[in-house]
Motif scaffolding. Sequence first.
Motif, mmCIF file in Angstrom:
data_model
loop_
_atom_site.group_PDB
_atom_site.id
_atom_site.type_symbol
_atom_site.label_atom_id
_atom_site.label_comp_id
_atom_site.label_asym_id
_atom_site.label_seq_id
_atom_site.Cartn_x
_atom_site.Cartn_y
_atom_site.Cartn_z
ATOM 1 N N LYS A 1 12.769 -18.594 16.208
ATOM 2 C CA LYS A 1 12.728 -17.149 15.998
ATOM 3 C C LYS A 1 12.368 -16.777 14.569
ATOM 4 O O LYS A 1 11.618 -15.825 14.338
ATOM 5 N N THR A 2 12.885 -17.518 13.583
ATOM 6 C CA THR A 2 12.594 -17.169 12.192
ATOM 7 C C THR A 2 11.134 -17.406 11.827
ATOM 8 O O THR A 2 10.586 -16.744 10.947
ATOM 9 N N GLN A 3 10.494 -18.351 12.527
ATOM 10 C CA GLN A 3 9.089 -18.648 12.244
ATOM 11 C C GLN A 3 8.140 -18.059 13.290
ATOM 12 O O GLN A 3 6.947 -18.356 13.275
ATOM 13 N N TYR A 4 8.672 -17.207 14.160
ATOM 14 C CA TYR A 4 7.933 -16.775 15.340
ATOM 15 C C TYR A 4 6.601 -16.117 15.007
ATOM 16 O O TYR A 4 5.599 -16.320 15.705
ATOM 17 N N HIS A 5 6.562 -15.305 13.980
ATOM 18 C CA HIS A 5 5.345 -14.544 13.670
ATOM 19 C C HIS A 5 4.447 -15.244 12.644
ATOM 20 O O HIS A 5 3.442 -14.673 12.225
ATOM 21 N N LYS A 6 4.799 -16.454 12.256
ATOM 22 C CA LYS A 6 4.088 -17.110 11.160
ATOM 23 C C LYS A 6 3.207 -18.244 11.662
ATOM 24 O O LYS A 6 3.656 -19.122 12.397
ATOM 25 N N SER A 7 1.959 -18.234 11.211
ATOM 26 C CA SER A 7 1.093 -19.385 11.426
ATOM 27 C C SER A 7 1.460 -20.462 10.409
ATOM 28 O O SER A 7 2.105 -20.174 9.381
ATOM 29 N N LEU A 8 1.070 -21.694 10.684
ATOM 30 C CA LEU A 8 1.288 -22.751 9.699
ATOM 31 C C LEU A 8 0.389 -22.495 8.492
ATOM 32 O O LEU A 8 -0.816 -22.265 8.642
ATOM 33 N N VAL B 1 -1.537 -20.096 16.178
ATOM 34 C CA VAL B 1 -2.674 -19.292 15.711
ATOM 35 C C VAL B 1 -3.346 -19.941 14.508
ATOM 36 O O VAL B 1 -2.700 -20.251 13.501
ATOM 37 N N ASN B 2 -4.647 -20.140 14.614
ATOM 38 C CA ASN B 2 -5.473 -20.664 13.521
ATOM 39 C C ASN B 2 -6.787 -19.898 13.477
ATOM 40 O O ASN B 2 -7.423 -19.693 14.520
ATOM 41 N N ALA B 3 -7.176 -19.501 12.297
ATOM 42 C CA ALA B 3 -8.401 -18.707 12.144
ATOM 43 C C ALA B 3 -9.631 -19.466 12.611
ATOM 44 O O ALA B 3 -10.639 -18.857 12.991
ATOM 45 N N GLU B 4 -9.576 -20.800 12.582
ATOM 46 C CA GLU B 4 -10.751 -21.606 12.924
ATOM 47 C C GLU B 4 -10.892 -21.862 14.416
ATOM 48 O O GLU B 4 -11.901 -22.445 14.842
ATOM 49 N N ALA B 5 -9.911 -21.484 15.221
ATOM 50 C CA ALA B 5 -10.005 -21.701 16.666
ATOM 51 C C ALA B 5 -11.143 -20.875 17.247
ATOM 52 O O ALA B 5 -11.280 -19.685 16.944
ATOM 53 N N ASN B 6 -11.960 -21.485 18.077
ATOM 54 C CA ASN B 6 -13.086 -20.781 18.703
ATOM 55 C C ASN B 6 -12.680 -20.006 19.947
ATOM 56 O O ASN B 6 -13.339 -19.041 20.327
ATOM 57 N N LEU C 1 0.496 -28.686 16.585
ATOM 58 C CA LEU C 1 0.257 -29.569 15.442
ATOM 59 C C LEU C 1 -1.166 -30.120 15.392
ATOM 60 O O LEU C 1 -1.843 -29.990 14.366
ATOM 61 N N PRO C 2 -1.679 -30.741 16.464
ATOM 62 C CA PRO C 2 -3.086 -31.164 16.386
ATOM 63 C C PRO C 2 -4.038 -29.984 16.240
ATOM 64 O O PRO C 2 -5.081 -30.115 15.593
ATOM 65 N N ALA C 3 -3.687 -28.835 16.811
ATOM 66 C CA ALA C 3 -4.545 -27.652 16.650
ATOM 67 C C ALA C 3 -4.643 -27.269 15.180
ATOM 68 O O ALA C 3 -5.725 -26.910 14.676
ATOM 69 N N ALA C 4 -3.511 -27.342 14.456
ATOM 70 C CA ALA C 4 -3.518 -27.021 13.034
ATOM 71 C C ALA C 4 -4.353 -28.025 12.233
ATOM 72 O O ALA C 4 -5.106 -27.650 11.318
ATOM 73 N N VAL C 5 -4.237 -29.298 12.587
ATOM 74 C CA VAL C 5 -4.983 -30.334 11.874
ATOM 75 C C VAL C 5 -6.486 -30.201 12.123
ATOM 76 O O VAL C 5 -7.297 -30.289 11.194
ATOM 77 N N ILE C 6 -6.869 -29.969 13.377
ATOM 78 C CA ILE C 6 -8.297 -29.823 13.694
ATOM 79 C C ILE C 6 -8.854 -28.559 13.046
ATOM 80 O O ILE C 6 -10.002 -28.540 12.585
ATOM 81 N N SER C 7 -8.059 -27.505 12.989
ATOM 82 C CA SER C 7 -8.537 -26.278 12.329
ATOM 83 C C SER C 7 -8.799 -26.540 10.852
ATOM 84 O O SER C 7 -9.771 -26.016 10.277
ATOM 85 N N ARG C 8 -7.965 -27.359 10.220
ATOM 86 C CA ARG C 8 -8.192 -27.705 8.817
ATOM 87 C C ARG C 8 -9.485 -28.503 8.663
ATOM 88 O O ARG C 8 -10.279 -28.263 7.728
ATOM 89 N N LEU C 9 -9.724 -29.439 9.578
ATOM 90 C CA LEU C 9 -10.965 -30.210 9.526
ATOM 91 C C LEU C 9 -12.183 -29.308 9.745
ATOM 92 O O LEU C 9 -13.240 -29.510 9.127
ATOM 93 N N LEU D 1 -0.620 -25.290 3.029
ATOM 94 C CA LEU D 1 0.134 -26.398 2.458
ATOM 95 C C LEU D 1 0.743 -27.261 3.564
ATOM 96 O O LEU D 1 0.708 -28.494 3.495
ATOM 97 N N THR D 2 1.270 -26.621 4.601
ATOM 98 C CA THR D 2 1.846 -27.359 5.717
ATOM 99 C C THR D 2 0.776 -28.171 6.441
ATOM 100 O O THR D 2 0.988 -29.335 6.803
ATOM 101 N N LYS D 3 -0.382 -27.552 6.656
ATOM 102 C CA LYS D 3 -1.475 -28.270 7.313
ATOM 103 C C LYS D 3 -1.927 -29.463 6.481
ATOM 104 O O LYS D 3 -2.226 -30.545 7.024
ATOM 105 N N LEU D 4 -1.977 -29.280 5.175
ATOM 106 C CA LEU D 4 -2.359 -30.383 4.289
ATOM 107 C C LEU D 4 -1.346 -31.515 4.391
ATOM 108 O O LEU D 4 -1.719 -32.698 4.492
ATOM 109 N N ALA D 5 -0.047 -31.154 4.392
ATOM 110 C CA ALA D 5 0.995 -32.177 4.479
ATOM 111 C C ALA D 5 0.915 -32.917 5.811
ATOM 112 O O ALA D 5 1.033 -34.148 5.858
#
Length: 396
Positions: free
Chosen positions: A74-81, A146-151, A115-123, A84-88
């Motif tokens: 609930k505390t992270q519900y509205h937040k995308s990764l 949610v990731n800005a790079e998702a098609n 998690l893989p969605a975040a990593v692939i979006s970074r790539l 820095l988190t994606k880099l880690a």
Amino acid sequence: MRKKRVLLFSEGFGTGHTGAAYALAEGIRLLSPDVQCRVIELGKFLNPTVAPWILSAYRKTVSSQPKLVGMMYKTQYHKSLNRLTKLALHRIFYTHASQVIEQLKPDLIICTHPLPAAVISRLKRQGLDVPLYTLITDYDAHGSWVNAEANRYLVSTSRVKSILTGRGVSPELVTVTGIPVHPKFWERSNKRLLRKELGLADIPTVLIMGGGWGLMFGKEIMNSLTARMDEIQLIFCMGSNDKQVAKMKADPLLNHPNVRILGYSSEINKLMDASDLLITKPGGMTCTEGQAKGIPMLFYSAIPGQEEKNSQYFVELGLAEMLDPDVVDKWFSTLLREYAGLEVQRKRRIVPDRKEPQYCATTVLQLLGKPAREAAEAWSPSSQQIRNEEAVYVTP
């Protein structure tokens, strides 16, 4: 001509994410055998030693501290990764993800876990030129999806689409496909013949799924379930939880000819068809499989967060109820008094956003450039009547 390749990335936090990936892959293969699909639990594939420890820790946390899990959700519900988190994540667990993609050369990547969605979006932000589809495997959408790079996003309902668009995702990028289920769940089979095949009695039957998490209800519920074993058949399916299976088989209360205790089964589709009521945790995949089979559902021990949202969706539509002793007694009485009537009611009711079970696979093929007509004609049920009369259930 080179065959199209679809790479599906998941993670093993529960069985639903990977189950959805395999279901979609099998659906695509059935509809279009010339499309190659591969499913990989990316973290486990890249870190076969470390990943099991992480998954075990997660499982213990969910089992022992569900309120903590719910609070974090609930505390992270509205937040995308964040970046820095994606880099880690990339540096610690997914360093060689780009090498896997380069080796397999997919035309499309579909992620069924955040998690893989975040990593692939970074790539992709760094130059990877492969479309990324995010398949959300619940009836809610946490911000981590949610990731800005998702098609494109493939989602279960229009409500989930609204949640995404409310977070700034363009409506054109969100397609309501329903959660994919394995082709074994696309049709119903004859209940009486299945019971004979499975060695079951031809009496009202309840399927109780505990899975790898074990059963999480107390003695009062168990007493309600076993009170009418002479008249109602109970099938306990405990997945890979061998300790739970052994414990239950040693329990004198369950030593009855109308009680079947199973471990892992690859025939859940048959067990659902052979049963009249499903008792389960409200995981996104199990709920969707139950809906495809039209079996009424009772939910127990929803994990705070996404499972609570799943149960809320199905309960509000009248497709399920929350488990308690009174509800068990009500349903068991209905199974005994009005069995024929429930069989008549087990017809498919059109519910909001309901898609044919193969719709997600068909949509992906269309987006890959395969003509919709060709994809649709690749599958046909054994009869039009089965397709139109797939089950619907109503609460008694």
